[in-house]
Design a protein around this motif. Structure first.
Motif, PDB file in Angstrom:
ATOM      1  N   THR A   1       0.837  -1.196   0.000  1.00 21.85           N
ATOM      2  CA  THR A   1       0.000   0.000   0.000  1.00 21.85           C
ATOM      3  C   THR A   1       0.873   1.246   0.000  1.00 21.85           C
ATOM      4  OG1 THR A   1      -0.024  -0.009   2.402  1.00 21.85           O
ATOM      5  CG2 THR A   1      -1.872  -1.094   1.298  1.00 21.85           C
ATOM      6  N   ALA A   2       0.262   2.334  -0.420  1.00 23.43           N
ATOM      7  CA  ALA A   2       0.950   3.618  -0.375  1.00 23.43           C
ATOM      8  C   ALA A   2      -0.068   4.689  -0.042  1.00 23.43           C
ATOM      9  CB  ALA A   2       1.611   3.913  -1.714  1.00 23.43           C
ATOM     10  N   LYS A   3       0.349   5.648   0.785  1.00 18.99           N
ATOM     11  CA  LYS A   3      -0.518   6.767   1.142  1.00 18.99           C
ATOM     12  C   LYS A   3       0.211   8.071   0.843  1.00 18.99           C
ATOM     13  CE  LYS A   3      -3.669   5.075   4.644  1.00 18.99           C
ATOM     14  NZ  LYS A   3      -4.089   5.226   6.038  1.00 18.99           N
ATOM     15  N   VAL A   4      -0.516   9.003   0.242  1.00 20.94           N
ATOM     16  CA  VAL A   4       0.023  10.332  -0.008  1.00 20.94           C
ATOM     17  C   VAL A   4      -0.914  11.325   0.649  1.00 20.94           C
ATOM     18  CG1 VAL A   4       0.590  12.038  -1.778  1.00 20.94           C
ATOM     19  CG2 VAL A   4       1.090   9.640  -2.189  1.00 20.94           C
ATOM     20  N   LEU A   5      -0.387  12.222   1.468  1.00 18.34           N
ATOM     21  CA  LEU A   5      -1.207  13.193   2.206  1.00 18.34           C
ATOM     22  C   LEU A   5      -2.309  12.467   2.977  1.00 18.34           C
ATOM     23  CD1 LEU A   5      -1.592  15.851  -0.637  1.00 18.34           C
ATOM     24  CD2 LEU A   5       0.044  15.915   1.243  1.00 18.34           C
ATOM     25  N   ASP A   6      -1.964  11.267   3.464  1.00 21.59           N
ATOM     26  CA  ASP A   6      -2.889  10.442   4.240  1.00 21.59           C
ATOM     27  C   ASP A   6      -4.042   9.871   3.419  1.00 21.59           C
ATOM     28  OD1 ASP A   6      -2.237   9.571   6.667  1.00 21.59           O
ATOM     29  OD2 ASP A   6      -3.229  11.148   7.821  1.00 21.59           O
ATOM     30  N   LEU A   7      -3.907   9.878   2.093  1.00 20.84           N
ATOM     31  CA  LEU A   7      -4.941   9.316   1.231  1.00 20.84           C
ATOM     32  C   LEU A   7      -4.367   8.085   0.535  1.00 20.84           C
ATOM     33  CD1 LEU A   7      -6.041  12.687  -0.420  1.00 20.84           C
ATOM     34  CD2 LEU A   7      -7.348  11.411   1.287  1.00 20.84           C
ATOM     35  N   ASP A   8      -5.157   7.024   0.464  1.00 17.40           N
ATOM     36  CA  ASP A   8      -4.702   5.788  -0.174  1.00 17.40           C
ATOM     37  C   ASP A   8      -4.642   5.983  -1.689  1.00 17.40           C
ATOM     38  OD1 ASP A   8      -4.404   3.208  -1.229  1.00 17.40           O
ATOM     39  OD2 ASP A   8      -5.349   2.329   0.548  1.00 17.40           O
ATOM     40  N   VAL A   9      -3.484   5.677  -2.295  1.00 21.82           N
ATOM     41  CA  VAL A   9      -3.334   5.927  -3.730  1.00 21.82           C
ATOM     42  C   VAL A   9      -4.238   5.033  -4.576  1.00 21.82           C
ATOM     43  CG1 VAL A   9      -0.959   6.776  -3.578  1.00 21.82           C
ATOM     44  CG2 VAL A   9      -1.361   4.347  -3.948  1.00 21.82           C
ATOM     45  N   ALA A  10      -4.566   3.864  -4.056  1.00 20.77           N
ATOM     46  CA  ALA A  10      -5.356   2.923  -4.847  1.00 20.77           C
ATOM     47  C   ALA A  10      -6.800   3.389  -5.007  1.00 20.77           C
ATOM     48  CB  ALA A  10      -5.318   1.538  -4.207  1.00 20.77           C
ATOM     49  N   THR A  11      -7.315   4.095  -3.988  1.00 20.69           N
ATOM     50  CA  THR A  11      -8.735   4.437  -4.026  1.00 20.69           C
ATOM     51  C   THR A  11      -9.001   5.938  -4.141  1.00 20.69           C
ATOM     52  OG1 THR A  11      -8.713   4.384  -1.626  1.00 20.69           O
ATOM     53  CG2 THR A  11      -9.488   2.408  -2.740  1.00 20.69           C
ATOM     54  N   ARG A  12      -8.051   6.781  -3.721  1.00 18.32           N
ATOM     55  CA  ARG A  12      -8.336   8.212  -3.689  1.00 18.32           C
ATOM     56  C   ARG A  12      -7.385   9.013  -4.566  1.00 18.32           C
ATOM     57  NH1 ARG A  12      -9.877   9.150   2.286  1.00 18.32           N
ATOM     58  NH2 ARG A  12     -10.597  11.156   1.523  1.00 18.32           N
ATOM     59  N   GLY A  13      -7.017   8.390  -5.696  1.00 19.26           N
ATOM     60  CA  GLY A  13      -6.074   9.012  -6.624  1.00 19.26           C
ATOM     61  C   GLY A  13      -6.499  10.413  -7.059  1.00 19.26           C
ATOM     62  N   ALA A  14      -7.783  10.574  -7.388  1.00 20.10           N
ATOM     63  CA  ALA A  14      -8.254  11.860  -7.895  1.00 20.10           C
ATOM     64  C   ALA A  14      -8.063  12.964  -6.852  1.00 20.10           C
ATOM     65  CB  ALA A  14      -9.719  11.752  -8.299  1.00 20.10           C
ATOM     66  N   GLU A  15      -8.319  12.638  -5.577  1.00 22.24           N
ATOM     67  CA  GLU A  15      -8.152  13.642  -4.520  1.00 22.24           C
ATOM     68  C   GLU A  15      -6.679  14.009  -4.341  1.00 22.24           C
ATOM     69  OE1 GLU A  15     -10.651  12.936  -0.751  1.00 22.24           O
ATOM     70  OE2 GLU A  15     -11.081  11.285  -2.131  1.00 22.24           O
ATOM     71  N   ILE A  16      -5.829  12.970  -4.418  1.00 27.16           N
ATOM     72  CA  ILE A  16      -4.392  13.212  -4.285  1.00 27.16           C
ATOM     73  C   ILE A  16      -3.925  14.160  -5.381  1.00 27.16           C
ATOM     74  CG2 ILE A  16      -2.124  12.126  -4.497  1.00 27.16           C
ATOM     75  CD1 ILE A  16      -3.384   9.609  -3.225  1.00 27.16           C
ATOM     76  N   ARG A  17      -4.376  13.873  -6.626  1.00 28.02           N
ATOM     77  CA  ARG A  17      -3.893  14.655  -7.761  1.00 28.02           C
ATOM     78  C   ARG A  17      -4.355  16.108  -7.722  1.00 28.02           C
ATOM     79  NH1 ARG A  17      -4.906   9.641 -10.273  1.00 28.02           N
ATOM     80  NH2 ARG A  17      -6.918  10.305 -11.067  1.00 28.02           N
ATOM     81  N   ARG A  18      -5.357  16.383  -6.907  1.00 31.87           N
ATOM     82  CA  ARG A  18      -5.821  17.750  -6.734  1.00 31.87           C
ATOM     83  C   ARG A  18      -4.789  18.584  -5.955  1.00 31.87           C
ATOM     84  NH1 ARG A  18     -10.729  20.048  -7.462  1.00 31.87           N
ATOM     85  NH2 ARG A  18     -11.449  18.170  -8.485  1.00 31.87           N
ATOM     86  N   PHE A  19      -4.066  17.929  -5.047  1.00 31.38           N
ATOM     87  CA  PHE A  19      -3.155  18.666  -4.162  1.00 31.38           C
ATOM     88  C   PHE A  19      -1.691  18.298  -4.357  1.00 31.38           C
ATOM     89  CE2 PHE A  19      -7.256  18.835  -2.000  1.00 31.38           C
ATOM     90  CZ  PHE A  19      -7.357  20.207  -1.865  1.00 31.38           C
ATOM     91  N   VAL A  20      -1.410  17.664  -5.485  1.00 29.17           N
ATOM     92  CA  VAL A  20      -0.038  17.256  -5.758  1.00 29.17           C
ATOM     93  C   VAL A  20       0.370  17.795  -7.118  1.00 29.17           C
ATOM     94  CG1 VAL A  20       1.319  15.217  -6.342  1.00 29.17           C
ATOM     95  CG2 VAL A  20      -0.043  15.224  -4.278  1.00 29.17           C
ATOM     96  N   GLY A  21       1.622  18.175  -7.256  1.00 25.30           N
ATOM     97  CA  GLY A  21       2.133  18.621  -8.548  1.00 25.30           C
ATOM     98  C   GLY A  21       3.139  17.616  -9.070  1.00 25.30           C
ATOM     99  N   TYR A  22       3.291  17.566 -10.391  1.00 23.80           N
ATOM    100  CA  TYR A  22       4.185  16.570 -10.989  1.00 23.80           C
ATOM    101  C   TYR A  22       4.956  17.183 -12.142  1.00 23.80           C
ATOM    102  CZ  TYR A  22       5.432  12.462 -13.880  1.00 23.80           C
ATOM    103  OH  TYR A  22       6.085  11.529 -14.658  1.00 23.80           O
ATOM    104  N   MET A  23       6.259  17.054 -12.077  1.00 26.92           N
ATOM    105  CA  MET A  23       7.123  17.490 -13.176  1.00 26.92           C
ATOM    106  C   MET A  23       7.794  16.252 -13.743  1.00 26.92           C
ATOM    107  SD  MET A  23      10.405  19.998 -12.887  1.00 26.92           S
ATOM    108  CE  MET A  23      11.589  20.174 -14.219  1.00 26.92           C
ATOM    109  N   PRO A  24       7.372  15.826 -14.949  1.00 27.32           N
ATOM    110  CA  PRO A  24       7.940  14.598 -15.500  1.00 27.32           C
ATOM    111  C   PRO A  24       9.395  14.794 -15.918  1.00 27.32           C
ATOM    112  CG  PRO A  24       6.078  15.375 -16.837  1.00 27.32           C
ATOM    113  CD  PRO A  24       6.430  16.464 -15.871  1.00 27.32           C
ATOM    114  N   GLU A  25      10.051  13.649 -16.112  1.00 27.76           N
ATOM    115  CA  GLU A  25      11.442  13.686 -16.528  1.00 27.76           C
ATOM    116  C   GLU A  25      11.558  14.071 -18.001  1.00 27.76           C
ATOM    117  OE1 GLU A  25      13.134   9.832 -16.081  1.00 27.76           O
ATOM    118  OE2 GLU A  25      15.108  10.444 -16.758  1.00 27.76           O
ATOM    119  N   HIS A  26      10.591  13.581 -18.807  1.00 31.06           N
ATOM    120  CA  HIS A  26      10.680  13.774 -20.255  1.00 31.06           C
ATOM    121  C   HIS A  26      10.126  15.127 -20.687  1.00 31.06           C
ATOM    122  CE1 HIS A  26       6.379  13.055 -20.365  1.00 31.06           C
ATOM    123  NE2 HIS A  26       6.581  11.996 -19.609  1.00 31.06           N
ATOM    124  N   ASP A  27      10.357  15.467 -21.965  1.00 34.33           N
ATOM    125  CA  ASP A  27       9.763  16.678 -22.537  1.00 34.33           C
ATOM    126  C   ASP A  27       8.252  16.525 -22.519  1.00 34.33           C
ATOM    127  OD1 ASP A  27      12.168  17.802 -23.088  1.00 34.33           O
ATOM    128  OD2 ASP A  27      12.298  16.990 -25.113  1.00 34.33           O
TER     129      ASP A  27
END
Lengths: 285, 302
Positions: free
Chosen positions: B58-84
């Motif tokens: 399991t994995a939790k981000v901001l106390d939210l389970d990534v498997a079930t609450r992905g959409a909520e996590i993505r609301r408060f997380v930013g992502y800078m990919p490696e590629h162009d």
């Protein structure tokens, strides 16, 4: 003179809107992109010249109604079939601009790392392309209808036929956009996408009358009618014909019954499935 | 509070195991995720974003389970990919405004935030020009700006210094440090270069072949290996013997002696020993080991 101060980083504590908002924003963004709005002047040339060509018959029709007091050249129900080459060019030229850049430049992960899901993304793209094609066909139709009402020709106005043709324009737009987007999403190169969509259309529009003619001359009249269904414009016209009893706008009769309508639904579903598979693969990259 | 936590996280692809029973916790501040290419860093980020399902654990981000609450996590997380990931024909402003709206910000707020973050990452007038004409450094800044535009609580930066020249690298690292401190946004930054993370991180996680090698505060990394390097003109053996008598731990490294620091008395012992033996002291310097050395040692044990 005012001075600029570095006020440091400010946090955002305003509203964060839900999916409805993001999907609508993406749809509007894509729709503007199709018509080149907010882009360079060069990307406006193609869509706007095609829109102008679509409006020309409407203008001529209105002029004829006003001067000769006769119904216009083009019947409402036959407008899409008669103008099919222009609609097809619009689809071929603009569908790749909707999907290709995000795939080619790998922007998709930036959408997916936000609350947007892959199906919302694809849905917004299909909605935008459908709306663009619908406007392309329905605006000239509406113009002719408004003209007919204002000029007040003898006899009742063709209200039923007009609304029927507007409804069919929406069906046609959905069929064409799902197919156009599915084909152009398979290649991340825009030029290749344009060529593929155009080739698919040309094949169906050039081959169909030949097949029909050959079969009819060989005496297979009833089989020949099915040939028309291989082209999206005649296919939708066939549906219109069986739903609203309008005459065929091809060079021969259509097969009646529910088959054309079933075929339209099946084709839309197939194109959507291709899109779903394509984007599931793109998302997992 | 933990910003993220994983428990026995495993990801198997048909041909490789990208993550192997990874259990790790990350607090606020700047955390470095270090590993060679293919160590599983990008896979971990994708799982944490809820974009890739884990095979096990399991994995939790901001106390939210990534498997079930992905959409909520993505609301408060930013992502800078490696590629162009930037289209060449739009301006940085338009692009960042659009992505702000995709994060749910209303139109006017999106414009204000985009202008703000582009200024913070150091893009001035050029932000109105098409991205196609940007240098690599400017493109990296746009990528960083889009990850910050919705004011996330946590950002994942995947190899943000990739392709940058030494100056661009320094500026990017300074910016990341500012994000973690001044902006108050937690950062998980990956790199295969250990030295550069040492300068900006509060905490470092080292993974190799999907397994956790080490996770600890930066101070522990450098503290545990604190030593001084001593060089004398002649008589290194005499000095070694004398220091050993005084209870110091000495390891000869060619002409150099590495003395473990037990406390301030170690420095006094070296000074006194050199003076008593009348040796010419050439060098006495803090031999702080770099994370690299720790990594090498740990890797050697595995």
């Amino acid at each position: 003179m005012s001075e600029i101060y570095d006020i440091g980083y400010r946090h955002y504590d305003g509203p964060r809107l839900g999916r409805g908002h993001t999907v609508r924003a993406l749809t509007v963004h894509s729709l503007r992109g199709i018509f080149g709005l907010g882009r360079t002047a060069r990307s406006k040339i193609m869509p706007f010249s095609l829109v102008t060509i679509m409006l020309l018959p409407a203008v001529v029709s209105i002029a004829m109604m006003a001067l000769v007091k006769q119904p216009g050249l083009i019947p409402y129900s036959g407008f899409a079939v008669i103008m099919q080459a222009v609609v097809a060019i619009f689809l071929a030229a603009q569908a790749p601009t909707v999907v290709a850049p995000d795939l080619r430049f790998r922007v998709l992960p930036l959408y997916l790392s936000r609350p947007v899901t892959i199906s919302e993304y694809v849905g917004a793209k299909v909605a935008a392309m459908t709306m663009a094609l619908f406007l392309l066909v329905a605006v000239p139709l509406t113009l002719i209808y408004v003209g007919e009402l204002l000029i007040d020709l003898p006899g009742p106005p063709g209200t039923g036929e007009f609304f029927g043709s507007v409804a069919m324009a929406l069906v046609l737009a959905l069929l064409l956009s799902t197919f156009g987007l599915a084909i152009s999403s398979l290649t991340p190169r825009r030029g290749l996408g344009v060529a593929s969509v155009m080739a698919a259309y040309l094949l169906s529009s050039a081959a169909v009358p030949v097949i029909y003619g050959t079969l009819e001359m060989s005496g297979y009249d009833s089989q020949a009618r099915w040939a028309w269904l291989a082209n999206p414009f005649w296919l939708v016209d066939a549906v219109q014909s069986s739903l609203f009893g309008t005459p065929s706008h091809a060079e021969g009769p259509y097969p009646g019954g529910p088959i054309p309508a079933v075929l339209v639904v099946a084709l839309i579903a197939a194109a959507m499935a291709v899109l779903a598979l394509r984007y599931r693969k793109a998302a997992s990259r | 509070m933990h910003i993220l936590a994983t428990e026995g996280l495993t990801k198997r692809f048909p041909t490789v195991t990208a993550l192997d029973r990874l259990s790790v916790t990350v607090g606020s501040g700047v955390t470095g995720l270090v590993g060679a290419n293919g160590a599983g860093k990008s896979t971990l980020i994708k799982i944490l974003l809820g974009l890739l399902p884990a095979s096990e654990g399991t994995a939790k981000v901001l106390d939210l389970d990534v498997a079930t609450r992905g959409a909520e996590i993505r609301r408060f997380v930013g992502y800078m990919p490696e590629h162009d990931c930037l289209p060449p024909d739009v301006s940085a402003t338009e692009f960042v405004v659009h992505l702000a709206r995709m994060s749910g910000l209303p139109r006017t707020a999106a414009r204000e935030r985009a202008a703000d973050v582009l200024r913070h990452v150091g893009l001035a007038e050029e932000r109105y020009r098409a991205i196609g004409g940007y240098s690599t450094g400017m493109k990296q800044r746009v990528k960083l700006a889009q990850s910050l535009v919705h004011d996330p609580k946590l950002i994942f930066l995947d190899e943000p210094t990739n392709g940058l020249d030494p100056r661009g690298r320094d500026e990017m690292l300074a910016l990341i440090r500012r994000i973690g401190t001044e902006f108050g946004i937690s950062v998980l930054v990956t790199s295969h270069l250990l030295g550069e993370l040492e300068r900006i991180c509060d905490h470092v996680i080292v993974i190799d072949a999907g397994r956790l090698l080490r996770s600890s505060a930066i101070a522990e990394f450098t503290h545990a290996t604190e030593s001084i390097t001593v060089e004398v003109e002649d008589g290194a053996e005499q000095l070694t013997a004398r220091l050993a008598e005084l209870g110091q731990t000495v390891t000869p490294h060619g002409r150099l002696l590495v003395v473990k620091v037990l406390g301030p008395e170690t420095f006094d012992a070296v000074r006194d020993a050199a003076a008593d033996l009348d040796l010419g002291l050439i060098r006495l310097e803090q031999g702080r080991h770099r994370i690299e050395d720790v990594f090498r040692e740990e890797a050697a044990h595995v």
